[in-house]
Motif scaffolding. Structure first.
Motif, mmCIF file in Angstrom:
data_model
loop_
_atom_site.group_PDB
_atom_site.id
_atom_site.type_symbol
_atom_site.label_atom_id
_atom_site.label_comp_id
_atom_site.label_asym_id
_atom_site.label_seq_id
_atom_site.Cartn_x
_atom_site.Cartn_y
_atom_site.Cartn_z
ATOM 1 N N ALA A 138 0.852 -1.193 0.000
ATOM 2 C CA ALA A 138 0.000 0.000 0.000
ATOM 3 C C ALA A 138 0.885 1.239 0.000
ATOM 4 O O ALA A 138 1.979 1.230 0.567
ATOM 5 C CB ALA A 138 -0.931 0.011 1.211
ATOM 6 N N ILE A 139 0.406 2.293 -0.657
ATOM 7 C CA ILE A 139 1.053 3.595 -0.610
ATOM 8 C C ILE A 139 0.006 4.605 -0.162
ATOM 9 O O ILE A 139 -1.114 4.618 -0.684
ATOM 10 C CB ILE A 139 1.641 4.016 -1.972
ATOM 11 N N GLY A 140 0.368 5.442 0.818
ATOM 12 C CA GLY A 140 -0.509 6.499 1.296
ATOM 13 C C GLY A 140 -0.090 7.835 0.710
ATOM 14 O O GLY A 140 1.075 8.221 0.809
ATOM 15 N N ASP A 166 3.902 8.799 1.315
ATOM 16 C CA ASP A 166 4.371 9.874 0.435
ATOM 17 C C ASP A 166 4.214 11.223 1.136
ATOM 18 O O ASP A 166 3.273 11.425 1.910
ATOM 19 C CB ASP A 166 3.565 9.861 -0.868
ATOM 20 N N GLU A 167 5.131 12.156 0.820
ATOM 21 C CA GLU A 167 5.120 13.511 1.391
ATOM 22 C C GLU A 167 5.072 13.447 2.921
ATOM 23 O O GLU A 167 4.263 14.104 3.572
ATOM 24 C CB GLU A 167 3.938 14.319 0.844
ATOM 25 N N ALA A 168 5.963 12.648 3.486
ATOM 26 C CA ALA A 168 5.940 12.419 4.939
ATOM 27 C C ALA A 168 6.227 13.689 5.734
ATOM 28 O O ALA A 168 5.898 13.761 6.924
ATOM 29 C CB ALA A 168 6.951 11.330 5.297
ATOM 30 N N GLN A 169 6.841 14.722 5.118
ATOM 31 C CA GLN A 169 7.115 15.956 5.845
ATOM 32 C C GLN A 169 5.832 16.682 6.241
ATOM 33 O O GLN A 169 5.862 17.597 7.082
ATOM 34 C CB GLN A 169 8.002 16.892 5.014
ATOM 35 N N LEU A 170 4.681 16.263 5.694
ATOM 36 C CA LEU A 170 3.414 16.867 6.098
ATOM 37 C C LEU A 170 3.039 16.497 7.527
ATOM 38 O O LEU A 170 2.027 16.965 8.046
ATOM 39 C CB LEU A 170 2.299 16.448 5.140
ATOM 40 N N ALA A 171 3.844 15.650 8.162
ATOM 41 C CA ALA A 171 3.641 15.397 9.595
ATOM 42 C C ALA A 171 3.815 16.682 10.397
ATOM 43 O O ALA A 171 3.390 16.749 11.563
ATOM 44 C CB ALA A 171 4.630 14.340 10.081
ATOM 45 N N ALA A 172 4.414 17.713 9.798
ATOM 46 C CA ALA A 172 4.565 19.011 10.466
ATOM 47 C C ALA A 172 3.426 19.963 10.118
ATOM 48 O O ALA A 172 3.460 21.129 10.529
ATOM 49 C CB ALA A 172 5.903 19.645 10.082
ATOM 50 N N ASP A 173 2.416 19.492 9.375
ATOM 51 C CA ASP A 173 1.282 20.340 9.022
ATOM 52 C C ASP A 173 0.333 20.444 10.210
ATOM 53 O O ASP A 173 -0.052 19.425 10.793
ATOM 54 C CB ASP A 173 0.548 19.734 7.825
ATOM 55 N N ARG A 219 3.897 -0.190 9.122
ATOM 56 C CA ARG A 219 5.065 -0.860 8.565
ATOM 57 C C ARG A 219 4.644 -1.974 7.605
ATOM 58 O O ARG A 219 3.602 -2.612 7.781
ATOM 59 C CB ARG A 219 5.942 -1.471 9.684
ATOM 60 N N GLY A 220 5.492 -2.190 6.607
ATOM 61 C CA GLY A 220 5.308 -3.327 5.723
ATOM 62 C C GLY A 220 6.025 -4.547 6.274
ATOM 63 O O GLY A 220 7.019 -4.437 6.996
ATOM 64 N N ARG A 221 5.528 -5.727 5.920
ATOM 65 C CA ARG A 221 6.114 -6.961 6.425
ATOM 66 C C ARG A 221 7.557 -7.135 5.958
ATOM 67 O O ARG A 221 8.405 -7.638 6.688
ATOM 68 C CB ARG A 221 5.268 -8.144 5.959
ATOM 69 N N GLU A 222 7.849 -6.682 4.726
ATOM 70 C CA GLU A 222 9.187 -6.865 4.166
ATOM 71 C C GLU A 222 9.927 -5.545 3.943
ATOM 72 O O GLU A 222 11.144 -5.499 4.057
ATOM 73 C CB GLU A 222 9.077 -7.612 2.828
ATOM 74 N N GLU A 223 9.168 -4.486 3.621
ATOM 75 C CA GLU A 223 9.838 -3.218 3.333
ATOM 76 C C GLU A 223 8.892 -2.056 3.615
ATOM 77 O O GLU A 223 7.688 -2.128 3.316
ATOM 78 C CB GLU A 223 10.287 -3.176 1.866
ATOM 79 N N THR A 224 9.449 -1.003 4.201
ATOM 80 C CA THR A 224 8.706 0.227 4.457
ATOM 81 C C THR A 224 9.500 1.384 3.867
ATOM 82 O O THR A 224 10.718 1.442 4.016
ATOM 83 C CB THR A 224 8.505 0.458 5.968
ATOM 84 N N MET A 225 8.807 2.312 3.209
ATOM 85 C CA MET A 225 9.484 3.433 2.575
ATOM 86 C C MET A 225 8.798 4.732 2.987
ATOM 87 O O MET A 225 7.574 4.862 2.870
ATOM 88 C CB MET A 225 9.450 3.263 1.049
ATOM 89 N N LEU A 226 9.592 5.680 3.502
ATOM 90 C CA LEU A 226 9.108 7.002 3.874
ATOM 91 C C LEU A 226 9.654 7.993 2.852
ATOM 92 O O LEU A 226 10.865 8.129 2.695
ATOM 93 C CB LEU A 226 9.582 7.370 5.289
ATOM 94 N N LEU A 227 8.760 8.688 2.150
ATOM 95 C CA LEU A 227 9.166 9.619 1.102
ATOM 96 C C LEU A 227 8.892 11.042 1.567
ATOM 97 O O LEU A 227 7.813 11.315 2.113
ATOM 98 C CB LEU A 227 8.379 9.358 -0.190
ATOM 99 N N GLY A 228 9.847 11.949 1.352
ATOM 100 C CA GLY A 228 9.587 13.314 1.773
ATOM 101 C C GLY A 228 10.758 14.233 1.540
ATOM 102 O O GLY A 228 11.765 13.874 0.915
#
Length: 850
Positions: A42-44, A103-110, A125-134
């Motif tokens: 999944a991608i958010g 995606d756009e994880a820096q919006l945690a500061a919004d 978290r993903g079972r095998e891989e997690t990716m934070l983009l920002g």
């Protein structure tokens, strides 16, 4: 409750990766590649527009049946979907997903939505891989809050350069002008319409569909300018060379403030995509209010150097629902880490507190389930952007119905229908779109609305109509369609206007579209102004005969091409001849079943007589060639059947066989009426007389049967269904054309004879009275043992089941043995008790056959 990270949030450094960098670094593209490389994921995304765009891309790779789209207002969830594209709020919390990206994880500061992004950053978290983009500004927070993450920085693909301020009249083509209020956006777009031909408009208040339509108008080159609010800074990949700022400050809901350098860079970064460089600058000539970039801001934007984030907003994601007071207390509880901060009062919390003060409402919220349902109602987004008081009144009215159960379908349908009105100006339509988005969100809740799927579809349809209307209003207001200029140029003589036909079939008057041709029908452009309609239609009518004549030449030319080239343009479909997917002729009853007559579509009556006759002859010749080869086996039968020397019995049989599609049950054939010479004629015609059926083996082909069925439909003859291909066995209660049914399976008639030939071969080679028939050939065709046994029994074979092994005896059971007696008519048999003892496989087979 507040506390340490959830246990599943921890992992080794290989499972969590933070990919950070400025705009145009390919972060989202990388996440899509990694998602597709995993078995599930999944991608958010921060916007449903982005989620929808990526959903379409992943569907093209994985197939729509395997991909889900989940947003607040739209849910497309196939039963076995493994890849999910979501808005961040709608991301599923499933530990079984192999890959998860934010995606756009820096919006945690919004201040408004940041707590949602922070919760996903800490706990999803993903079972095998997690990716934070920002953005790279997020790096300190990732190191502090997700120490196990591997941080990867990516450089921008292209350079971003500052230019001197320019007046609006000197802004180069393929530019975006950014303003920070609707009034300023409208003013910029109006000026561009006057002296540059028009502009597309993009604002956050527009629906995604309207925004896409406006962007498509810009991307296609219909207009060279885009006027937008800061909504352009996220989720839009545009062909923009230059970004011009009409201002550098905005009202953020609390006060008017100057943009941060990171916000400036997010907007300016729309200029230049992939390896194409871009520029940014301020807009001059604003009447003493010219925005100016400070040198340090220019340096920061060009070098991508911004102050790092020092805190993220956090709110308890799993509050307790024991009572309203406990719910509010949990939602206002302080963070558990110094890097986290309490967000300003969000709209959902403000609505809860406002309604909790009303005793008439608070008294209806009793019990854990009721409190949880009340919180879900208060979490309805404020799409109307009308503030706490107005939104709280809407939620209160909604709660009065929800607390009693589901919302009635009639009530929801009436609310949706009330908004289904595409009339009004731009602001009115924007208000209706915001309101229908609320009902789209409500209709997606399975525990809120009865007939959820139907109501959600209605809400989406209304939003589509309103979006189309809004796109039309924006285009009409801010794009000069040049028709009034044409009227001034030629006065009232429409014949002076140049008219031509584009490759796509659009009718253009001086390069201005006024309609299009669908086949040979002229459809007027619905966007043509009423004041211009008379002149433009007069011009079209003056030139249409010549345009249609050239189109007729093209159709006749395509009809004369060889089969491979014809397939690209001409084809038969359900009794219609279609040219570039437009119907130009239909099949009618002819003299015989195999010679249908061709009738041109009424739209071709507008052709000049010579052109019409040429098209009709070309299509008739094409139809003859199209039917010649597939129907040749039946045409041979038709030729012999029409000859008087064939005799009445043979002629009747051949006609019956043609009308049956080349397969006729033997008991309907009346073969006893044929003499030896006529039977020999059957053989020479390629007709096979089988045990059950007469059939033409050369005609048992999908294409031939499909064309025969089309001709039969034109003639009104009923017939069995026609298979799209010809597998040996087809399951179902009704046998398709060319098949004979045995139990729940239908076997192709030529293979029926093949099996029976093999069975009789075994019979002739057997020494004993009873013999074993190997079912391997039948099984290789896909025929079940029961269906095979039924076939044999109908053909006159009889089975004898061996005696079961005696008590204490060991070894394989005796196989069933067969003998054959020519079938003959006899009275219906009465039920006989089974003579086979035991409960083995052969006993079951004997019982089935009995």
């Amino acid at each position: 409750m507040a506390g340490p990270l959830h246990p599943h949030a921890r992992g080794d450094r290989k499972t969590v990766k933070a990919v950070l960098g400025p705009t145009n670094t390919g972060k989202t593209h990388l996440a899509i590649e990694r998602l597709c490389a995993h078995s599930s994921g999944a991608i958010g995304f921060p916007l449903r527009l982005l989620a929808r765009e990526v959903y379409d891309r992943v569907c093209a790779i994985k197939g729509a049946q395997n991909v889900a789209l989940i947003t607040g207002e739209e849910r497309i969830e196939p039963k076995n979907a493994r890849w999910h594209l979501c808005t961040v709020e709608a991301m599923p919390s499933r530990p079984d997903l192999a890959f998860v990206a934010l995606d756009e994880a820096q919006l945690a500061a919004d201040p408004e939505r940041g707590h949602v992004f922070t919760n996903r950053l800490l706990n999803t978290r993903g079972r095998e891989e997690t990716m934070l983009l920002g953005s790279a500004t997020l790096e300190p927070m990732v190191k502090a809050l997700v120490p196990e993450a591997e941080i990867v920085t990516r450089p921008r693909f292209s350079t971003l350069t500052h230019t001197e301020p320019k007046k609006l009249s000197r802004i180069p083509p393929r530019s975006a002008i950014v303003a920070f209020s609707a009034e300023q956006v409208y003013a910029m777009a109006e000026m561009l319409r006057r002296f540059r031909g028009g502009a597309a408009v993009v604002m956050g208040a527009l629906s995604p569909q309207t925004r896409n339509a406006q962007v498509a108008m810009y991307q296609s080159g219909e207009v060279d300018y885009l006027v937008a609010t800061d909504a352009i800074g996220m989720g839009l990949n545009l062909d923009v060379n230059h970004v011009a700022f009409a201002g550098l400050s905005k009202y953020d809901g609390h006060r008017r403030r100057r943009l941060t350098t990171a916000e400036m860079a997010q907007i300016a970064g729309r200029a230049g995509r992939h390896h194409k460089d871009g520029t940014f600058g301020a807009l001059a000539g604003m009447g003493g209010h010219d925005p100016e970039f400070a040198p340090e801001e220019v340096y920061a934007i060009e070098e991508h150097r911004f102050p790092p984030l020092t805190r993220l907003f956090w709110r308890e994601a799993e509050p307790r629902f024991d009572s309203l007071n406990i719910l509010i207390e949990d939602l206002e509880s302080p963070p558990f880490r110094p890097e986290l901060a309490t967000p300003p009062k969000a709209i959902d919390l403000a609505v809860v507190k406002r309604l909790a003060e009303d005793p008439d409402i608070a008294d209806t919220v009793r019990g854990r389930g009721s409190v949880q349902r009340f919180w879900q109602a208060c979490s309805l987004p404020d799409f109307r952007q009308q503030g706490v008081e107005t939104h709280a009144r809407f939620v209160a009215k909604l709660w009065q119905d929800l607390r009693r159960g589901h919302l009635g379908a009639d009530y929801v349908a009436q609310a949706i229908a009330h908004l289904d009105n595409p009339s009004g100006d731009i602001d009115t339509l924007q208000g209706r779109i915001a309101a229908i988005r609320s009902w789209s969100y409500i209709a997606q809740r399975p525990d809120w609305v009865l007939a959820r799927d139907e109501m959600a579809a209605r809400a989406r349809a209304v939003e589509t109509r309103l979006s189309d209307a809004l796109h039309g209003r924006l285009t009409e207001r801010f794009v000069n369609r040049r028709t009034t200029v044409l009227m001034r140029k030629v006065g009232g003589d429409a014949g002076l206007l140049p008219v031509r036909l584009s490759d796509a079939g659009t009718v253009l008057v001086d390069d201005e579209p006024i309609g299009h041709l669908e086949g040979f029908r002229f459809i007027v452009d619905p966007l043509a102004r009423a004041s211009d309609r008379k002149l433009l239609l007069a011009a079209a009518e003056r030139h249409l005969p010549a345009l249609l004549d050239r189109r007729a030449e093209a159709l006749a030319g395509d009809a004369r091409l060889d089969a491979a080239e014809q397939a690209k343009a001409l084809h038969l479909d359900a009794g219609r001849i279609r040219w570039h997917e437009e119907t130009v002729a239909r099949l009618d009853r002819g003299k015989t079943l195999l010679t249908p007559r061709l009738s041109l579509e009424p739209a071709l009556a507008a052709l000049p007589p010579l052109a019409r006759d040429k098209v009709e002859r070309a299509l008739s010749d094409w139809l003859v060639r199209k039917l010649a080869s597939p129907l040749a086996p039946l045409r041979k039968l038709e030729a012999v059947g029409s000859a008087s020397e064939s005799g009445p019995a043979l002629r009747a049989l051949l006609l019956h066989l043609i009308e049956a599609g080349g397969v006729l049950p033997r008991d309907e054939a009346k073969l006893e009426r044929l003499d030896a010479a006529q039977r020999e004629s059957l053989r020479k015609l390629g007709i096979r007389v089988g045990t059950f059926d007469l059939f033409v083996p050369a005609f048992l082909k999908p294409r031939a049967l499909a064309l025969w069925a089309m001709a039969a439909d034109v003639r009104g003859l009923p017939h069995p269904p026609v298979p799209s291909d010809m597998p040996p066995v087809i399951a179902g209660k009704r046998a398709p054309l060319g098949y004979r049914r045995f139990g729940v399976q239908a076997l192709r008639v030529d293979l029926v004879e093949k099996l029976l030939q093999a069975a009789h071969g075994s019979r002739m080679g057997a020494r004993a009275k009873r013999y074993y028939l190997d079912p391997a050939l039948a099984r290789s065709m896909g025929l079940s043992t029961a269906s095979y046994a039924l076939l044999l029994r109908q053909a006159g074979f009889r089975v004898a089941i061996g005696r079961p092994l005696g008590e204490g005896a060991f070894g394989p059971p005796s196989p069933p043995l067969w003998d054959w007696r020519p079938p003959r008519p006899r009275p219906a048999e009465t039920a006989r008790p089974s003579v086979v003892a035991g409960n083995g496989a052969f006993a079951a087979l004997a019982e089935l056959i009995r």
